[in-house]
Design a protein around this motif. Structure first.
Motif, PDB file in Angstrom:
ATOM      1  N   ARG A 162       0.811  -1.217   0.000  1.00 56.74           N
ATOM      2  CA  ARG A 162       0.000   0.000   0.000  1.00 56.74           C
ATOM      3  C   ARG A 162       0.845   1.268   0.000  1.00 56.74           C
ATOM      4  O   ARG A 162       0.347   2.350  -0.338  1.00 56.74           O
ATOM      5  N   GLN A 163       2.111   1.158   0.364  1.00 62.87           N
ATOM      6  CA  GLN A 163       2.942   2.354   0.471  1.00 62.87           C
ATOM      7  C   GLN A 163       3.194   3.014  -0.884  1.00 62.87           C
ATOM      8  O   GLN A 163       3.208   4.244  -0.989  1.00 62.87           O
ATOM      9  N   VAL A 164       3.389   2.209  -1.947  1.00 58.37           N
ATOM     10  CA  VAL A 164       3.705   2.778  -3.259  1.00 58.37           C
ATOM     11  C   VAL A 164       2.546   3.602  -3.809  1.00 58.37           C
ATOM     12  O   VAL A 164       2.736   4.771  -4.203  1.00 58.37           O
ATOM     13  N   PRO A 165       1.314   3.082  -3.875  1.00 62.06           N
ATOM     14  CA  PRO A 165       0.205   3.906  -4.376  1.00 62.06           C
ATOM     15  C   PRO A 165      -0.019   5.164  -3.541  1.00 62.06           C
ATOM     16  O   PRO A 165      -0.352   6.220  -4.097  1.00 62.06           O
ATOM     17  N   LEU A 166       0.160   5.048  -2.224  1.00 65.91           N
ATOM     18  CA  LEU A 166      -0.035   6.229  -1.385  1.00 65.91           C
ATOM     19  C   LEU A 166       1.006   7.296  -1.703  1.00 65.91           C
ATOM     20  O   LEU A 166       0.680   8.491  -1.825  1.00 65.91           O
ATOM     21  N   GLY A 167       2.268   6.889  -1.834  1.00 65.80           N
ATOM     22  CA  GLY A 167       3.308   7.859  -2.185  1.00 65.80           C
ATOM     23  C   GLY A 167       3.070   8.488  -3.542  1.00 65.80           C
ATOM     24  O   GLY A 167       3.247   9.703  -3.715  1.00 65.80           O
ATOM     25  N   ASN A 168       2.638   7.677  -4.526  1.00 58.05           N
ATOM     26  CA  ASN A 168       2.344   8.219  -5.848  1.00 58.05           C
ATOM     27  C   ASN A 168       1.160   9.185  -5.800  1.00 58.05           C
ATOM     28  O   ASN A 168       1.155  10.211  -6.490  1.00 58.05           O
ATOM     29  N   PHE A 169       0.166   8.882  -4.967  1.00 58.73           N
ATOM     30  CA  PHE A 169      -0.980   9.781  -4.811  1.00 58.73           C
ATOM     31  C   PHE A 169      -0.540  11.117  -4.219  1.00 58.73           C
ATOM     32  O   PHE A 169      -1.048  12.184  -4.596  1.00 58.73           O
ATOM     33  N   VAL A 170       0.414  11.060  -3.292  1.00 58.37           N
ATOM     34  CA  VAL A 170       0.944  12.301  -2.706  1.00 58.37           C
ATOM     35  C   VAL A 170       1.577  13.168  -3.792  1.00 58.37           C
ATOM     36  O   VAL A 170       1.344  14.388  -3.853  1.00 58.37           O
ATOM     37  N   PHE A 171       2.378  12.561  -4.685  1.00 56.09           N
ATOM     38  CA  PHE A 171       2.984  13.317  -5.779  1.00 56.09           C
ATOM     39  C   PHE A 171       1.908  13.940  -6.673  1.00 56.09           C
ATOM     40  O   PHE A 171       2.011  15.105  -7.071  1.00 56.09           O
ATOM     41  N   LYS A 172       0.883  13.182  -7.006  1.00 57.48           N
ATOM     42  CA  LYS A 172      -0.177  13.692  -7.867  1.00 57.48           C
ATOM     43  C   LYS A 172      -0.929  14.835  -7.198  1.00 57.48           C
ATOM     44  O   LYS A 172      -1.260  15.841  -7.834  1.00 57.48           O
ATOM     45  N   ALA A 173      -1.218  14.666  -5.904  1.00 57.56           N
ATOM     46  CA  ALA A 173      -1.936  15.714  -5.182  1.00 57.56           C
ATOM     47  C   ALA A 173      -1.122  17.003  -5.135  1.00 57.56           C
ATOM     48  O   ALA A 173      -1.660  18.110  -5.355  1.00 57.56           O
ATOM     49  N   MET A 174       0.185  16.878  -4.864  1.00 51.68           N
ATOM     50  CA  MET A 174       1.034  18.080  -4.863  1.00 51.68           C
ATOM     51  C   MET A 174       1.094  18.697  -6.250  1.00 51.68           C
ATOM     52  O   MET A 174       1.095  19.927  -6.407  1.00 51.68           O
ATOM     53  N   GLY A 175       1.131  17.845  -7.281  1.00 53.83           N
ATOM     54  CA  GLY A 175       1.151  18.364  -8.640  1.00 53.83           C
ATOM     55  C   GLY A 175      -0.121  19.115  -8.987  1.00 53.83           C
ATOM     56  O   GLY A 175      -0.079  20.176  -9.638  1.00 53.83           O
ATOM     57  N   VAL A 176      -1.267  18.604  -8.558  1.00 52.95           N
ATOM     58  CA  VAL A 176      -2.543  19.288  -8.816  1.00 52.95           C
ATOM     59  C   VAL A 176      -2.589  20.625  -8.095  1.00 52.95           C
ATOM     60  O   VAL A 176      -3.029  21.641  -8.664  1.00 52.95           O
ATOM     61  N   VAL A 177      -2.125  20.649  -6.841  1.00 53.16           N
ATOM     62  CA  VAL A 177      -2.119  21.901  -6.074  1.00 53.16           C
ATOM     63  C   VAL A 177      -1.252  22.951  -6.755  1.00 53.16           C
ATOM     64  O   VAL A 177      -1.615  24.146  -6.831  1.00 53.16           O
ATOM     65  N   VAL A 178      -0.109  22.523  -7.286  1.00 52.54           N
ATOM     66  CA  VAL A 178       0.809  23.466  -7.940  1.00 52.54           C
ATOM     67  C   VAL A 178       0.276  23.900  -9.302  1.00 52.54           C
ATOM     68  O   VAL A 178       0.397  25.080  -9.697  1.00 52.54           O
ATOM     69  N   THR A 179      -0.333  22.988 -10.044  1.00 48.24           N
ATOM     70  CA  THR A 179      -0.704  23.247 -11.436  1.00 48.24           C
ATOM     71  C   THR A 179      -2.061  23.916 -11.596  1.00 48.24           C
ATOM     72  O   THR A 179      -2.264  24.684 -12.540  1.00 48.24           O
ATOM     73  N   ALA A 180      -3.013  23.616 -10.721  1.00 48.33           N
ATOM     74  CA  ALA A 180      -4.382  24.117 -10.876  1.00 48.33           C
ATOM     75  C   ALA A 180      -4.452  25.636 -11.075  1.00 48.33           C
ATOM     76  O   ALA A 180      -5.178  26.113 -11.972  1.00 48.33           O
ATOM     77  N   PRO A 181      -3.709  26.438 -10.307  1.00 47.09           N
ATOM     78  CA  PRO A 181      -3.797  27.893 -10.515  1.00 47.09           C
ATOM     79  C   PRO A 181      -3.180  28.368 -11.836  1.00 47.09           C
ATOM     80  O   PRO A 181      -3.356  29.530 -12.214  1.00 47.09           O
ATOM     81  N   LEU A 182      -2.451  27.475 -12.530  1.00 42.83           N
ATOM     82  CA  LEU A 182      -1.736  27.878 -13.738  1.00 42.83           C
ATOM     83  C   LEU A 182      -2.497  27.536 -15.015  1.00 42.83           C
ATOM     84  O   LEU A 182      -1.968  27.725 -16.116  1.00 42.83           O
ATOM     85  N   ILE A 183      -3.732  27.011 -14.890  1.00 43.41           N
ATOM     86  CA  ILE A 183      -4.503  26.657 -16.082  1.00 43.41           C
ATOM     87  C   ILE A 183      -4.729  27.876 -16.961  1.00 43.41           C
ATOM     88  O   ILE A 183      -4.624  27.819 -18.197  1.00 43.41           O
ATOM     89  N   GLY A 184      -5.025  29.021 -16.336  1.00 40.30           N
ATOM     90  CA  GLY A 184      -5.250  30.248 -17.111  1.00 40.30           C
ATOM     91  C   GLY A 184      -4.021  30.648 -17.907  1.00 40.30           C
ATOM     92  O   GLY A 184      -4.131  31.048 -19.080  1.00 40.30           O
ATOM     93  N   LEU A 185      -2.850  30.530 -17.286  1.00 40.52           N
ATOM     94  CA  LEU A 185      -1.619  30.869 -17.992  1.00 40.52           C
ATOM     95  C   LEU A 185      -1.361  29.906 -19.148  1.00 40.52           C
ATOM     96  O   LEU A 185      -0.883  30.316 -20.220  1.00 40.52           O
TER      97      LEU A 185
END
Length: 557
Positions: free
Chosen positions: A236-259
């Protein structure tokens, strides 16, 4: 209503085609893909590239996550390297989305026709499975074409135009919808291709489509977490770690959709291309930004999901990962590792049995008898796990391995039962009556016991590696052990004729004991038969003499 039904049917066809391609590729190339992943983790860059390549082939980062998670559970790959593999895997699936975004509908009839011919003519062979891959690819391309046609018709409806005009963009809702669709479809690739097609048809605005793509990426990570929810902590550790990366990526990228829309849209006219390029860019940015943080995230995950202490006496299976059942070749590997765990428990019982015979330790005897219950539980768990693997989904070699595992676990279960009966006899006929074996008798028992331990370890090696030479050696040991048992029974009778008190008191137990040890040895040596049979080294009733060197053949005469 008819056009809506056509759209839903086309979406279902896209999901089914994606599933078919993924399943058949894993069936045909699963073992090779596992080897690539397990041997390409020398550093983070190599791990990411291997994850990219494997996922581009099987078209599913979720499937890659399950494979790598199983490797971590088996101790073959460290968690930080597994997370690096997953960062590359996400880029791999986004590259496939770019490929499928091109108009390849003209290939659909060719793929379907070729695939059906290959499958019908060679169903049970590798060519037949490759044919099913072609069929799946053809169905995916056909589905994308049907989705495009259906949405083009629907968008011309005044009611649909009015509905779309009333819809406003809400980023959090779009991310949620994308994640939900990805989980339901069991594929972020199918979700992104669907959204790209809908955006190209005008049924979904481009800004909303990009939000849904972010959600699809988050959903694919969530899907792997859900799929492995009942697995061991290491898995279970691998999917959880990968989900953390995706969640951080969404947080960083979401405000940049307009740009993104502002600076990229002038150079890319096609909406579908915009969507898949955004999907690719998102995963490239996540990989480039976070690949240096795999050790940090691994530590976080280790604190959130600490590994429990495992003991050999634990009756819970260690390696029967439910999430691996979706990949039959991987599930076979999990079952084999659990069978070796069962054999480890049997070895513990066998080693402790001699201690009980020598020291009359009743407490140890009771503990060892309880371990037979563990052996039985593991046998039942392995057997049930194997029955959940589709035999039709297994290649010929994997089918033989399936049978070998069943045979091995049956033999180990029977060895455990014999050891338990021996311990009961020792308690009743020796310990409770205060008797002891003669020095000569004990020496014979120790000699047979040591051979049993050596043969069990050799049998485990044969089961694990499938070495024909070791299997031949194991079968030779069966004949040697039989000869020793006969010789020691004869010497025991000689001691009885001399009226040795210890020999007389323990005569029944001694004869039964060496007979039971021979039975244990027979079960252990049975491990060699499937290996030798597959190699053609067995005659109908005996080991084929021509398969052995001359001096060894004489041993079996």
């Amino acid at each position: 209503m008819k056009h809506l039904l056509n759209l839903l049917a086309a979406i279902a066809l896209l999901v089914w085609g994606t599933h078919l391609v993924r399943t058949e590729i894993l069936r045909v190339f699963g073992a090779n893909l596992r080897n690539v992943l397990s041997h390409s983790v020398s550093n983070r860059a190599a791990a990411a590239i291997s994850g990219l390549g494997v996922t581009a082939l099987i078209q599913s980062s979720t499937a890659t996550a399950l494979i790598v998670s199983a490797f971590v559970g088996q101790g073959l790959v460290t968690l930080p390297m597994a997370l690096a593999v997953m960062l590359g895997a996400d880029v791999g699936t986004s590259l496939m989305a770019v490929v499928f975004s091109f108009d390849l509908s003209w290939l659909s009839p060719l793929f379907i026709f070729t695939g059906v011919v290959m499958f019908l003519s060679r169903q049970a062979t590798t060519a037949g499975h490759i044919g099913r891959i072609f069929v799946g690819l053809g169905l995916m391309l056909l589905a994308l074409h049907l989705i495009s046609d259906s949405t083009r018709i629907m968008i011309s409806s005044p009611a649909v135009k009015a509905l779309l005009a009333s819809v406003t963009s809400e980023l959090m809702l779009e991310i949620t919808v994308g994640a939900f669709i990805s989980v339901i479809a069991y594929s972020s690739l199918a979700t992104v291709l669907l959204i790209a097609t809908l955006a190209a048809s005008g049924l979904v605005s481009l800004e909303s489509a990009l939000g849904i793509v972010l959600g699809a990426n988050l959903g694919s990570g969530l899907l792997a977490v859900i799929t492995t929810a009942r697995s061991s902590v290491e898995v279970r550790q691998v999917p959880l770690g990968n989900f953390v990366f995706k969640a951080m990526g969404v947080v960083v990228t979401a405000p940049l959709i307009g740009l993104w829309l502002k600076y990229v849209r002038p150079y890319v006219a096609d909406a579908a291309t915009m969507v898949v390029l955004f999907h690719l860019s998102f995963n490239l940015v996540v990989m480039a930004t976070f690949i240096g943080l795999t050790d940090v995230v691994a530590k976080w995950v280790g604190r959130w999901l600490p590994k429990p202490e495992k003991t050999l006496a634990s009756g819970r299976p260690h390696h029967l990962d439910p999430s691996a059942l979706a990949t039959p070749s991987l599930a076979i590997s999990c079952a084999a590792r659990e069978a070796l765990h069962q054999a480890d428990v049997v070895e513990t019982m066998l080693m402790g049995m001699l201690t009980v015979i020598k020291t009359n330790d009743l407490r140890l005897a009771q503990e060892l008898r309880k371990q037979d219950d563990i052996v039985d539980e593991l046998y039942s768990a392995i057997k049930y796990y194997l029955t959940k693997i589709s035999r039709e989904a297994l290649a010929e070699e994997e089918g033989r391995r399936w049978t070998d595992i069943i045979s091995f676990t049956i033999n180990m279960e029977q060895v455990g039962d014999i050891i338990e009966r021996i311990l009961i006899d020792v308690e009743d006929k020796k310990i409770s009556k205060g008797r002891s074996f003669s020095d000569a008798g004990m020496a014979e028992i120790c000699e047979l016991h040591q051979r049993l331990v050596d043969n069990l370890r050799l049998g485990m090696s044969v089961f694990l590696n499938g070495s024909v030479r070791d299997a031949q050696k194991l079968l030779e040991e069966k004949a040697r052990f039989r000869d020793l048992e006969r010789a020691y029974a004869s010497t025991h009778l000689t001691r009885l004729s001399g009226n040795t008190l210890q020999s007389v008191e323990t005569s029944s137990l001694h004869i039964d004991l060496i007979s039971d040890l021979k039975r244990i040895n027979s079960h252990i040596c049975s491990i060699a038969y499937p290996i030798l049979d597959t190699a053609g080294a067995l005659a109908p009733n005996r080991l084929r003499q021509a398969s052995l060197p001359e001096n060894q053949a004489g041993t079996l005469s």
